[in-house]
Design a protein around this motif. Structure first.
Motif, mmCIF file in Angstrom:
data_model
loop_
_atom_site.group_PDB
_atom_site.id
_atom_site.type_symbol
_atom_site.label_atom_id
_atom_site.label_comp_id
_atom_site.label_asym_id
_atom_site.label_seq_id
_atom_site.Cartn_x
_atom_site.Cartn_y
_atom_site.Cartn_z
ATOM 1 N N UNK A 24 29.447 18.538 47.858
ATOM 2 C CA UNK A 24 29.890 17.754 46.698
ATOM 3 C C UNK A 24 29.990 16.270 47.049
ATOM 4 N N UNK A 25 30.555 15.947 48.204
ATOM 5 C CA UNK A 25 30.692 14.547 48.616
ATOM 6 C C UNK A 25 29.323 13.902 48.801
ATOM 7 N N UNK A 26 28.380 14.641 49.386
ATOM 8 C CA UNK A 26 27.059 14.073 49.659
ATOM 9 C C UNK A 26 26.301 13.793 48.369
ATOM 10 N N UNK A 27 26.323 14.753 47.436
ATOM 11 C CA UNK A 27 25.543 14.582 46.221
ATOM 12 C C UNK A 27 26.127 13.501 45.310
ATOM 13 N N UNK A 28 27.382 13.153 45.505
ATOM 14 C CA UNK A 28 27.975 12.061 44.736
ATOM 15 C C UNK A 28 27.381 10.710 45.132
ATOM 16 N N UNK A 29 26.913 10.565 46.358
ATOM 17 C CA UNK A 29 26.465 9.246 46.812
ATOM 18 C C UNK A 29 24.945 9.146 46.981
#
Length: 387
Positions: free
Chosen positions: A72-77
């Motif tokens: 989730x954190x990776x796909x946000x950025x």
């Protein structure tokens, strides 16, 4: 018949945009990295976030990060392009910007898979580009910025400070000359503020499709100086050395353990039947190779200093390279001491004498410990005759 007023259409091509949440979850970790003055942030599934502080990796006091949270954190950025690259290649590199206390901080992010799980390493790019004195680099670095044509390479392993040193060199030029500087980066790290120079920075993927197209465009963009990033493959080096041959000053980086060792590293990119031609091209177009390592200090600031080896392509070095006598390059550097050349031991000796680096740490990375011990005892090390 009434006519509706239409908005004028923009002629600019659409750009890939990152649909950035107002506060991406991962930015909390980046802000912690800024606050603690850590150089790198490491994320691995099943472990707390880790920071590299003064050269040592330390875990933050937080719960381990699970796989779902990591994705989730990776796909946000990631923007759409980087998502495609990550899914196709198993890894992606890009720049990420984090607002913090009135400034926009840049991070060089590498996302990857390991054992099928997501992971990340992010390098913090300093807000300001330090000068040579601020980086504890030798004064001779100024001379390497004054060439009108040719190639200057920074050699070292990942995390050895190559990008920062080149940024300092380009910024020195920016404050001294009226020239056009063109950078081709993947991704852009340092953002320059034009002083006397006109500076254009192009990021692969965002501003231009790939390196080879960027270089094809470059010859029509009238640059005096070019930064071409990392020499990763044969095509990149061939294109960059051709730019040097045609009247540009080209800066680049390469993964090599030393300045003399860079010659072999470049030749490894080519088949044996091309080595003579590549040696000739290097002999006539290479201006200098700087080998660099970072070493932890015994003081609070600076926490690390660059251990630097400098090999200028004077007539002796050129002759040794052209004649494929690379084993003599170390001695050639010693002979060129009066021209500002130095080996790693010269740099180590200087920092030990200035009480910035411990003898034990210096001995640990010295390529010739016995020689360094002699130097610290005051015994002169003479350059052998090689020709």
């Amino acid at each position: 018949m009434s006519t509706a007023t239409q908005e004028p259409k923009s002629s600019a091509p659409p750009r890939l945009k990152r649909e950035r949440p107002v506060n991406p979850e991962i930015d909390k970790l980046f802000k912690m990295q800024i606050k603690l003055e850590a150089s790198d942030l490491h994320l691995q599934v099943g472990k707390p976030a880790m920071l590299r502080l003064k050269g040592t990796i330390r875990e933050l006091e937080m719960a381990p990060i699970d796989e779902d949270t990591m994705w989730r954190m990776f796909y946000e950025i990631m923007d759409d392009r980087n998502k495609r690259i990550f899914e196709e290649n198993g890894g992606a590199d890009f720049a990420h910007i984090v607002p913090y206390e009135g400034n926009n901080w840049r991070f060089r992010v590498n996302l990857f898979r390991q054992l099928g799980l997501p992971g990340m390493v992010a390098r913090k790019v300093e807000q300001f580009i330090p000068d040579f004195e601020g980086l504890y680099l030798p004064p001779v670095m100024v001379d390497l910025c004054k060439y009108d044509q040719g190639m200057v390479l920074l050699a070292g392993v990942t995390g050895s400070g190559k990008s920062t040193t080149i940024a300092s060199m380009l910024n020195w030029v920016n404050h001294q000359y009226r020239k056009h500087v063109l950078t081709i980066e993947d991704p852009i790290e340092f953002v320059y503020t034009s002083d006397k120079c006109l500076i254009n920075q192009r990021e692969l993927g965002m501003d231009v499709k790939d390196f080879h197209i960027a270089m094809a465009h470059a010859v029509r963009e009238d640059p005096d100086i070019m930064l071409v990033g990392e020499m990763r493959d044969r095509e990149t080096f061939e294109t960059a050395i051709h730019a040097a041959e045609t009247g540009h000053l080209v800066f680049g980086t390469i993964h090599a353990s030393s300045a003399p060792g860079t010659i072999g590293r470049i030749l490894d990119l080519f088949p044996n039947d091309m080595h003579k031609a590549i040696r000739s091209s290097m002999g006539f177009n290479m201006r200098a190779i700087v080998g660099q390592k970072l070493l932890k200090t015994i003081v609070d600031k600076p926490s690390r200093v660059p251990i630097v080896e400098i090999m200028k392509f004077n007539p002796i070095v050129k002759k040794v390279v052209l004649e494929a006598q690379d084993e003599k390059l170390f001695s050639a550097i010693r002979i060129g001491k009066d021209e500002g050349m130095q080996v790693f031991n010269d740099s180590l000796y200087d920092f030990v004498q200035r009480e910035l680096v411990s003898r034990a740490a210096a001995f640990e990375i010295s390529p010739n410990v016995e020689e360094l011990k002699m130097m610290l005892k005051g015994i002169e090390v003479k350059a052998p005759a090689i020709l």
